[in-house]
Each structure stands twice: as structure tokens, then as C-alpha cells.
Write a protein that holds these residues in place. Structure first.
Motif, mmCIF file in Angstrom:
data_model
loop_
_atom_site.group_PDB
_atom_site.id
_atom_site.type_symbol
_atom_site.label_atom_id
_atom_site.label_comp_id
_atom_site.label_asym_id
_atom_site.label_seq_id
_atom_site.Cartn_x
_atom_site.Cartn_y
_atom_site.Cartn_z
ATOM 1 N N ASP A 186 -37.514 25.181 -15.412
ATOM 2 C CA ASP A 186 -37.532 24.443 -16.676
ATOM 3 C C ASP A 186 -36.405 24.894 -17.595
ATOM 4 O OD1 ASP A 186 -40.088 23.028 -16.166
ATOM 5 O OD2 ASP A 186 -40.896 25.070 -16.206
ATOM 6 N N GLY A 187 -35.858 26.066 -17.339
ATOM 7 C CA GLY A 187 -34.794 26.603 -18.166
ATOM 8 C C GLY A 187 -34.044 27.684 -17.413
ATOM 9 N N TYR A 188 -32.920 28.089 -17.995
ATOM 10 C CA TYR A 188 -32.022 29.024 -17.325
ATOM 11 C C TYR A 188 -31.439 30.012 -18.320
ATOM 12 C CZ TYR A 188 -32.206 24.931 -14.322
ATOM 13 O OH TYR A 188 -32.656 23.865 -13.594
ATOM 14 N N VAL A 189 -31.307 31.267 -17.875
ATOM 15 C CA VAL A 189 -30.493 32.250 -18.576
ATOM 16 C C VAL A 189 -29.292 32.466 -17.674
ATOM 17 C CG1 VAL A 189 -30.284 34.629 -19.385
ATOM 18 C CG2 VAL A 189 -32.467 33.410 -19.640
ATOM 19 N N PHE A 190 -28.120 32.115 -18.149
ATOM 20 C CA PHE A 190 -26.903 32.321 -17.371
ATOM 21 C C PHE A 190 -26.293 33.660 -17.750
ATOM 22 C CE2 PHE A 190 -27.389 27.723 -17.282
ATOM 23 C CZ PHE A 190 -27.245 27.480 -15.920
ATOM 24 N N VAL A 191 -26.202 34.555 -16.768
ATOM 25 C CA VAL A 191 -25.547 35.843 -16.946
ATOM 26 C C VAL A 191 -24.127 35.656 -16.433
ATOM 27 C CG1 VAL A 191 -25.534 38.276 -16.274
ATOM 28 C CG2 VAL A 191 -27.719 37.094 -16.683
ATOM 29 N N THR A 192 -23.180 35.645 -17.363
ATOM 30 C CA THR A 192 -21.817 35.267 -16.993
ATOM 31 C C THR A 192 -20.778 36.308 -17.367
ATOM 32 O OG1 THR A 192 -20.111 33.553 -17.212
ATOM 33 C CG2 THR A 192 -21.474 33.959 -19.152
ATOM 34 N N PRO A 193 -19.891 36.598 -16.439
ATOM 35 C CA PRO A 193 -18.735 37.407 -16.797
ATOM 36 C C PRO A 193 -17.722 36.522 -17.525
ATOM 37 C CG PRO A 193 -18.503 36.692 -14.531
ATOM 38 C CD PRO A 193 -19.841 36.179 -15.017
ATOM 39 N N GLU A 194 -16.744 37.160 -18.131
ATOM 40 C CA GLU A 194 -15.620 36.413 -18.679
ATOM 41 C C GLU A 194 -14.375 36.823 -17.915
ATOM 42 O OE1 GLU A 194 -13.120 36.325 -22.760
ATOM 43 O OE2 GLU A 194 -15.247 35.828 -22.948
ATOM 44 N N TYR A 195 -13.805 35.859 -17.203
ATOM 45 C CA TYR A 195 -12.568 36.080 -16.462
ATOM 46 C C TYR A 195 -11.471 35.240 -17.116
ATOM 47 C CZ TYR A 195 -15.649 37.710 -12.624
ATOM 48 O OH TYR A 195 -16.581 38.358 -11.860
ATOM 49 N N ASN A 196 -10.412 35.866 -17.578
ATOM 50 C CA ASN A 196 -9.273 35.145 -18.155
ATOM 51 C C ASN A 196 -9.700 34.144 -19.235
ATOM 52 O OD1 ASN A 196 -7.393 36.458 -16.420
ATOM 53 N ND2 ASN A 196 -8.091 35.126 -14.774
ATOM 54 N N HIS A 197 -10.557 34.609 -20.124
ATOM 55 C CA HIS A 197 -11.059 33.811 -21.251
ATOM 56 C C HIS A 197 -11.955 32.657 -20.818
ATOM 57 C CE1 HIS A 197 -8.015 35.130 -24.557
ATOM 58 N NE2 HIS A 197 -8.333 36.123 -23.756
ATOM 59 N N GLY A 198 -12.559 32.742 -19.641
ATOM 60 C CA GLY A 198 -13.430 31.662 -19.186
ATOM 61 C C GLY A 198 -14.521 32.166 -18.263
ATOM 62 N N LEU A 199 -15.366 31.228 -17.835
ATOM 63 C CA LEU A 199 -16.437 31.568 -16.910
ATOM 64 C C LEU A 199 -15.872 31.741 -15.506
ATOM 65 C CD1 LEU A 199 -18.503 28.503 -15.828
ATOM 66 C CD2 LEU A 199 -16.647 28.226 -17.446
ATOM 67 N N SER A 200 -16.652 32.333 -14.636
ATOM 68 C CA SER A 200 -16.190 32.545 -13.266
ATOM 69 C C SER A 200 -16.098 31.215 -12.520
ATOM 70 C CB SER A 200 -17.144 33.495 -12.522
ATOM 71 O OG SER A 200 -18.352 32.842 -12.203
ATOM 72 N N GLY A 201 -15.135 31.132 -11.621
ATOM 73 C CA GLY A 201 -14.999 29.936 -10.794
ATOM 74 C C GLY A 201 -16.234 29.707 -9.940
ATOM 75 N N ALA A 202 -16.864 30.800 -9.482
ATOM 76 C CA ALA A 202 -18.066 30.672 -8.645
ATOM 77 C C ALA A 202 -19.209 30.021 -9.419
ATOM 78 C CB ALA A 202 -18.482 32.038 -8.120
ATOM 79 N N LEU A 203 -19.372 30.395 -10.683
ATOM 80 C CA LEU A 203 -20.441 29.796 -11.490
ATOM 81 C C LEU A 203 -20.133 28.331 -11.778
ATOM 82 C CD1 LEU A 203 -23.057 29.854 -13.059
ATOM 83 C CD2 LEU A 203 -21.835 30.942 -14.968
ATOM 84 N N LYS A 204 -18.898 28.033 -12.131
ATOM 85 C CA LYS A 204 -18.529 26.633 -12.391
ATOM 86 C C LYS A 204 -18.760 25.787 -11.151
ATOM 87 C CE LYS A 204 -16.601 23.285 -14.867
ATOM 88 N NZ LYS A 204 -16.905 22.071 -14.113
ATOM 89 N N ASN A 205 -18.390 26.310 -9.992
ATOM 90 C CA ASN A 205 -18.603 25.601 -8.740
ATOM 91 C C ASN A 205 -20.092 25.341 -8.504
ATOM 92 O OD1 ASN A 205 -17.540 24.571 -6.146
ATOM 93 N ND2 ASN A 205 -18.592 26.340 -5.263
ATOM 94 N N ALA A 206 -20.931 26.362 -8.723
ATOM 95 C CA ALA A 206 -22.375 26.206 -8.530
ATOM 96 C C ALA A 206 -22.955 25.165 -9.484
ATOM 97 C CB ALA A 206 -23.075 27.554 -8.716
ATOM 98 N N LEU A 207 -22.479 25.155 -10.710
ATOM 99 C CA LEU A 207 -22.952 24.160 -11.680
ATOM 100 C C LEU A 207 -22.567 22.747 -11.253
ATOM 101 C CD1 LEU A 207 -22.049 26.049 -14.967
ATOM 102 C CD2 LEU A 207 -24.354 25.592 -14.098
ATOM 103 N N ASP A 208 -21.367 22.616 -10.715
ATOM 104 C CA ASP A 208 -20.846 21.295 -10.360
ATOM 105 C C ASP A 208 -21.476 20.703 -9.099
ATOM 106 O OD1 ASP A 208 -19.179 21.384 -12.547
ATOM 107 O OD2 ASP A 208 -17.388 21.936 -11.405
ATOM 108 N N TYR A 209 -22.153 21.501 -8.309
ATOM 109 C CA TYR A 209 -22.716 21.028 -7.044
ATOM 110 C C TYR A 209 -23.810 19.983 -7.216
ATOM 111 C CZ TYR A 209 -20.808 23.119 -2.855
ATOM 112 O OH TYR A 209 -20.014 23.394 -1.790
#
Length: 194
Positions: free
Chosen positions: A76-99
Motif C-alpha cells: 500500500d506504500g513504500y519507503v525508498f532508501v536511496t543513495p545519491e549518485y552524482n546529484h541523483g538517484l541510482s540508475g538501478a532504482l530508476k530502472n526498477a521504478l520504470d519496469y
């Protein structure tokens, strides 16, 4: 009772996020107003988006996508634990979100960021992505500093003052997750009647 995923948003070897996600999970599970599960995107082995049809169509052709979609849909909800790489989110997380797409819709999210500037820029990017995925984001967030909350920039030693913003974020997230769950249930009832 709402079910909340604590999503570990890094797949990097030696990542700091695992300790951060475990800290969030340990504090969250002391509560009795929601169920929590730690979800590690590394466990899903998602290659760079390889579905031939856009996720908004819901026509998943790969087993890894269907497995990820089923996991995302459980919550029903999510806590996203995210690193900051080069002023942005990780590519792996963005990829997972986009799937996937519909599995995220009409849910809520909160954020725990970590990095040299507390992961705040990664969280700001995540807020934009969440808006497109129709996920409501809560205002409170946790910003962990590599300088102050990690010994030698690698061993997680959070300051106790972070517990208050984490509690505030979880309070908001659970409330919003309950409200969004009601919205989804109402929409499902209306679709059933029509």
C-alpha cells in the motif's frame, strides 16, 4: 492494516544502503499500525529495461518483470532508501521504478536518502518520478550524511536525532497509505459495478 515496503534502492557491491534499510526496518517494525517488509531490488536481477511494450500497457513478457510486478503490487506504500549518485538517484532504482506502472498507482511513498548532502537531490528526483507513477509523496523525509552518519564514509552510525524525522515520515506515510488504499478500493468497487 496497510503493508509498507522498505525498498533498498542500490545494487552496488559494498553498498551502504543495506545497513540504512535495516535501520529503517528495525525502527519501523517496533510500530503496530502497519506491516513492513524489506524489499531489495538486487534480489530481482532486473536488466536494463528490456520489455518491448511500455509498462503503462501492463503487457509484461519477461518472468523477472512479472515477479517484480507481483512484489510491487503487494504493498500500500513504500519507503525508498536511496543513495545519491552524482546529484541523483541510482540508475538501478530508476530502472526498477520504470519496469512497472499500474502496480505503483494510487499508493504513497516516503524517503530516506543518504549521501554527501543527505541524499536530498536524489529524493527530489524521486518525487518527480513518483508524481508520474501516481504515487503520493509525504513531506517528511530522512537525510543521512556520509560525513556525520557514517564512520570512515562506510560504516553506518546514525545520529539518534534521525529517529524523530523517521517517525514523522512513517506517521504520514501510514496515514496516506490508508487513504490511498481507500481510494483504490472505491475505484475497484466502481469498476465492478460498471
Amino acid at each position: 492494516m496497510v503493508k509498507i515496503a522498505i525498498v533498498l534502492g542500490s545494487t552496488r557491491p559494498g553498498r551502504s544502503g543495506e545497513a540504512v534499510a535495516r535501520w529503517v526496518y528495525d525502527l519501523a517494525t517496533k510500530r503496530n499500525d502497519a506491516q513492513f517488509e524489506l524489499v531489495d531490488i538486487a534480489d530481482y536481477n532486473l536488466p536494463l529495461l528490456d520489455e518491448p511494450v511500455p509498462p503503462s500497457m501492463g503487457q509484461y513478457s519477461k518472468d523477472h518483470t512479472r515477479r517484480w510486478a507481483a512484489k510491487v503490487a503487494e504493498f500500500d506504500g513504500y519507503v525508498f532508501v536511496t543513495p545519491e549518485y552524482n546529484h541523483g538517484l541510482s540508475g538501478a532504482l530508476k530502472n526498477a521504478l520504470d519496469y512497472v506502472y499500474a502496480e505503483w498507482n494510487n499508493k504513497a511513498a516516503g524517503f530516506v536518502g543518504y549521501g554527501s548532502a543527505g541524499g536530498t537531490r536524489a529524493v527530489e528526483q524521486l518525487r518527480l518520478v513518483m508524481a508520474e507513477l501516481q504515487v503520493a509523496t509525504v513531506r517528511s523525509q530522512v537525510a543521512l550524511s556520509l560525513f556525520a552518519d557514517f564512520e570512515n564514509f562506510s560504516v553506518f552510525r546514525p545520529s539518534s536525532h534521525h529517529e524523530q524525522p523517521l517517525t514523522m515520515m512513517l506517521d504520514q506515510l501510514i496515514s496516506w497509505s490508508q487513504a490511498m488504499k481507500s481510494t483504490r478500493e472505491r475505484e475497484n468497487l466502481e469498476q465492478y459495478r460498471s
